[in-house]
Design an enzyme around this catalytic site. Structure first.
Site, PDB file in Angstrom:
ATOM      1  N   CYS A 275     -45.991 118.587  62.551  1.00  0.00           N
ATOM      2  CA  CYS A 275     -47.227 118.880  62.771  1.00  0.00           C
ATOM      3  C   CYS A 275     -47.939 118.122  64.267  1.00  0.00           C
ATOM      4  CB  CYS A 275     -48.232 118.695  61.795  1.00  0.00           C
ATOM      5  SG  CYS A 275     -47.806 119.920  60.430  1.00  0.00           S
TER       6      CYS A 275
ATOM      7  N   HIS B 296     -49.351 127.287  56.602  1.00  0.00           N
ATOM      8  CA  HIS B 296     -48.885 126.231  55.940  1.00  0.00           C
ATOM      9  C   HIS B 296     -49.175 126.101  54.407  1.00  0.00           C
ATOM     10  CE1 HIS B 296     -48.614 121.821  55.072  1.00  0.00           C
ATOM     11  NE2 HIS B 296     -48.239 121.352  56.303  1.00  0.00           N
TER      12      HIS B 296
ATOM     13  N   LYS C  82     -38.357 123.818  59.529  1.00  0.00           N
ATOM     14  CA  LYS C  82     -39.172 122.753  59.975  1.00  0.00           C
ATOM     15  C   LYS C  82     -38.719 121.469  59.523  1.00  0.00           C
ATOM     16  CE  LYS C  82     -43.693 120.720  58.306  1.00  0.00           C
ATOM     17  NZ  LYS C  82     -45.034 121.075  57.683  1.00  0.00           N
TER      18      LYS C  82
ATOM     19  N   ASP D 164     -46.473 125.903  65.688  1.00  0.00           N
ATOM     20  CA  ASP D 164     -46.125 124.490  65.812  1.00  0.00           C
ATOM     21  C   ASP D 164     -44.674 124.032  65.525  1.00  0.00           C
ATOM     22  OD1 ASP D 164     -46.465 124.652  63.299  1.00  0.00           O
ATOM     23  OD2 ASP D 164     -47.547 122.786  62.983  1.00  0.00           O
ATOM     24  N   ASN D 165     -44.152 125.039  64.672  1.00  0.00           N
ATOM     25  CA  ASN D 165     -42.706 124.679  64.387  1.00  0.00           C
ATOM     26  C   ASN D 165     -42.205 125.878  63.440  1.00  0.00           C
ATOM     27  OD1 ASN D 165     -44.279 122.262  62.438  1.00  0.00           O
ATOM     28  ND2 ASN D 165     -43.272 123.898  61.416  1.00  0.00           N
TER      29      ASN D 165
ATOM     30  N   ASP E 141     -49.816 127.488  62.166  1.00  0.00           N
ATOM     31  CA  ASP E 141     -49.098 126.341  61.348  1.00  0.00           C
ATOM     32  C   ASP E 141     -48.006 126.668  60.607  1.00  0.00           C
ATOM     33  OD1 ASP E 141     -48.677 123.719  60.322  1.00  0.00           O
ATOM     34  OD2 ASP E 141     -50.554 123.472  59.904  1.00  0.00           O
ATOM     35  N   ASP E 142     -46.628 126.482  60.817  1.00  0.00           N
ATOM     36  CA  ASP E 142     -45.508 126.737  60.024  1.00  0.00           C
ATOM     37  C   ASP E 142     -45.348 128.173  60.187  1.00  0.00           C
ATOM     38  OD1 ASP E 142     -45.624 123.920  59.544  1.00  0.00           O
ATOM     39  OD2 ASP E 142     -45.646 124.300  57.406  1.00  0.00           O
TER      40      ASP E 142
ATOM     41  N   LYS F 133     -57.163 123.414  62.681  1.00  0.00           N
ATOM     42  CA  LYS F 133     -56.540 122.162  62.395  1.00  0.00           C
ATOM     43  C   LYS F 133     -56.065 121.478  63.331  1.00  0.00           C
ATOM     44  CE  LYS F 133     -52.091 120.549  60.660  1.00  0.00           C
ATOM     45  NZ  LYS F 133     -50.936 120.900  60.076  1.00  0.00           N
TER      46      LYS F 133
ATOM     47  N   ARG G 249     -48.428 119.108  68.097  1.00  0.00           N
ATOM     48  CA  ARG G 249     -49.622 119.274  68.687  1.00  0.00           C
ATOM     49  C   ARG G 249     -49.994 118.326  69.678  1.00  0.00           C
ATOM     50  NH1 ARG G 249     -52.159 122.651  64.535  1.00  0.00           N
ATOM     51  NH2 ARG G 249     -50.670 123.074  63.144  1.00  0.00           N
TER      52      ARG G 249
ATOM     53  N   SER H  47     -53.348 118.450  57.734  1.00  0.00           N
ATOM     54  CA  SER H  47     -52.867 119.720  56.839  1.00  0.00           C
ATOM     55  C   SER H  47     -53.476 119.895  55.549  1.00  0.00           C
ATOM     56  CB  SER H  47     -51.472 119.570  56.817  1.00  0.00           C
ATOM     57  OG  SER H  47     -50.718 119.230  57.580  1.00  0.00           O
TER      58      SER H  47
ATOM     59  N   HIS I 206     -55.377 117.557  63.266  1.00  0.00           N
ATOM     60  CA  HIS I 206     -54.136 116.841  63.038  1.00  0.00           C
ATOM     61  C   HIS I 206     -53.530 116.015  64.044  1.00  0.00           C
ATOM     62  CE1 HIS I 206     -50.700 116.657  59.519  1.00  0.00           C
ATOM     63  NE2 HIS I 206     -51.180 115.565  59.741  1.00  0.00           N
TER      64      HIS I 206
END
Length: 486
Positions: A86, A233, A306, A285-286, A46-47, A139, A90, A164, A141
């Site tokens: 997010c 994240h 992001k 994811d980004n 994540d991130d 996660k 996904r 998140s 989401h």
């Protein structure tokens, strides 16, 4: 005339040997077990920005296990998340579709009535049909209502957070957001509340322990293990084992712990004798949430981060390892995306493709080393509800005039508090040659009108297919998201 003659002793021995040999050959052919289907391990961080791995240029700490994974596999340098946020990202990973094709955008909040439509087919559902055990630890989401949780989307086991972990009462804007308590989910049921940063610091170790246990439990059958780590994240949190150990602040500590997690899972695969029959995919994811300053990662020199349609938002790290199949020590700069993982896994496992149309392309032959191939021709950069903000073909990228987030010109935040940014900066149309200008700084439209025309045609195809809110157009092939009526 003699119809039969007496065979010599040597002829008899030869005949016996011949037929015995044929028998053994046929026996071996009949009884030889088929090669077992490959296991799949998919990390989705994540991130994590492109520049957050030391093999991609990170400094101040070393991601030793991921660097080793890159040395033993292939590192992809032009690999894109489908959308720089997010939930949308996904949805694309698990379905092989642009998220706006599925009616999904943004990041779902707690108790959102919207989620991934159960009618959509995920990687887990397709592999489950082929006899795979399926598990997710991390996660989700894609909807926190029970109807949208992982066990309703093809996963046998689920442990982790439903969205998140900044969507909780300790959020800096809690008074405005009014977030409910955050609970870990086991299967379909909430269990322990994540109340403090100390609780959050146990996320990475707990997820790693569950993932390792899943491998041990299913070592005698094919499995799909999905590990979408909630960190880095914000809010950042590292366990006591790693806190203060990197020498590069809390972000460095978190990166070391995530690297350790990957190492633990790779080690378990080796210990169980599964290493050579498991494809391991690591990506994000980004890009990084840059206005969090020293708690944000690095976009590796790419523009913005992001929540933007520039490369810093979409270009993510990607390493794929499969000993003896994926070439070791290789760097591939072909255009690929997270959407391409589903059709590739379908091809290599013999699973069918989803019944509904998808946007991913099969990259298996390229993955195995055929660098003459270019599986993906182009990519559409969508954001917000359904706004086409850019189009890429090869190394050419046309960015359209649009309002959007920018981090440039704003002082970043410090120690977990975000700095200011804006969501309404007016970007103008520009053409970039990403081979010469990966930072997207020099508009070359005037020198390349023929390239602009080609990309404009691609954009028109996208708008007809998927729509474009900026032009108030509805796509003819967009499907509805899942929705729970209140």
């Amino acid at each position: 005339m003699t119809l039969f003659r007496t065979r010599t002793f040597s002829e008899i021995i030869f005949s016996i040997a011949f037929f015995v040999g044929i028998g053994f050959a046929l026996s071996g052919w009949i009884s030889k077990p088929a090669a077992s289907p490959p296991n799949v391990v998919l990390f989705f961080i994540d991130d994590m920005g492109y520049g957050d791995l030391s093999c991609n240029g990170a400094s101040g700490y070393t991601t030793a296990n991921l660097d080793r994974m890159a040395a033993e596999g292939t590192r992809f340098t032009s690999f894109l998340a489908a959308q720089a946020v997010c939930s949308a990202s996904r949805a694309a990973l698990l379905t092989g579709c642009y998220p706006n094709r599925l009616g999904i955008s943004g990041a779902f909040g707690p108790n959102s009535p919207i989620g991934l439509n159960p009618d959509e087919e995920t990687i887990a559902e397709l592999l489950k049909e082929k006899g795979y055990a399926t598990g997710i630890f991390g996660k989700w989401h894609l909807g926190s209502q029970k109807a949208f949780l992982p066990q309703q989307q093809g996963f046998d086991d689920y442990f982790g957070v439903p969205y998140s972990h900044d969507m909780w009462p300790l959020h800096p804007n809690q008074a405005k957001a009014n977030y409910p308590p955050l609970y870990l989910i086991e299967g379909n049921m909430p269990t322990k509340e994540v109340k403090t940063l100390d609780d959050a610091s146990q996320l990475t170790p707990a997820i790693t322990e569950r993932a390792v246990g899943f491998i041990r439990k299913h070592k005698k059958e094919p499995f799909f293990l999905y590990v979408p780590h909630p960190l880095p994240h914000v809010p950042l949190a590292a366990s006591s084992r790693f806190r203060g150990k990197s020498g590069a602040g809390l972000l460095g500590d978190v990166m070391l712990e995530l690297d350790w997690s990957v190492g633990q899972i790779l080690q378990e695969l080796k210990q169980q004798g599964l290493d050579k029959n498991t494809i391991v995919i690591f990506t994000s994811d980004n890009g990084p949430w840059l206005n969090y300053g020293n708690h944000a990662g690095s976009a590796g020199g790419f523009r913005e981060g992001k929540g933007t349609s520039f490369e810093g938002g979409h270009r993510v790290p990607c390493i794929i390892r499969w000993p003896g199949v994926v070439p070791a020590g290789r760097v591939c700069n072909k255009l690929l995306t997270t959407m391409d993982i589903l059709p590739t896994l379908s091809k290599l496992t013999g699973a069918r493709l989803p019944k509904k149309s998808i946007d991913g392309v099969d990259m298996l032959a390229l993955l195995k080393g055929d660098d003459t191939l270019n599986p993906r021709d182009h990519f559409y950069y969508y954001y917000r509800q359904n706004s086409l903000e850019a189009v890429r073909k090869g190394d050419w990228k046309l960015v359209f005039a649009h309002p959007g987030r920018t981090y440039e010109g704003f002082a970043p935040g410090v120690d977990g508090k975000p700095g200011p940014t804006t969501e309404s900066h007016d970007f103008t149309q520009a053409l970039y040659d990403l081979r010469r200008d990966p930072g997207e700084r020099y508009d070359v439209r005037e020198q390349n009108p023929e390239i602009v025309a080609v990309l404009e045609k691609l954009a028109e195809d996208a708008r007809a297919d998927l729509g474009d809110d900026l032009q108030k157009r509805t796509g003819k092939n967009v499907r509805p998201a899942g929705r729970i009526e209140k």
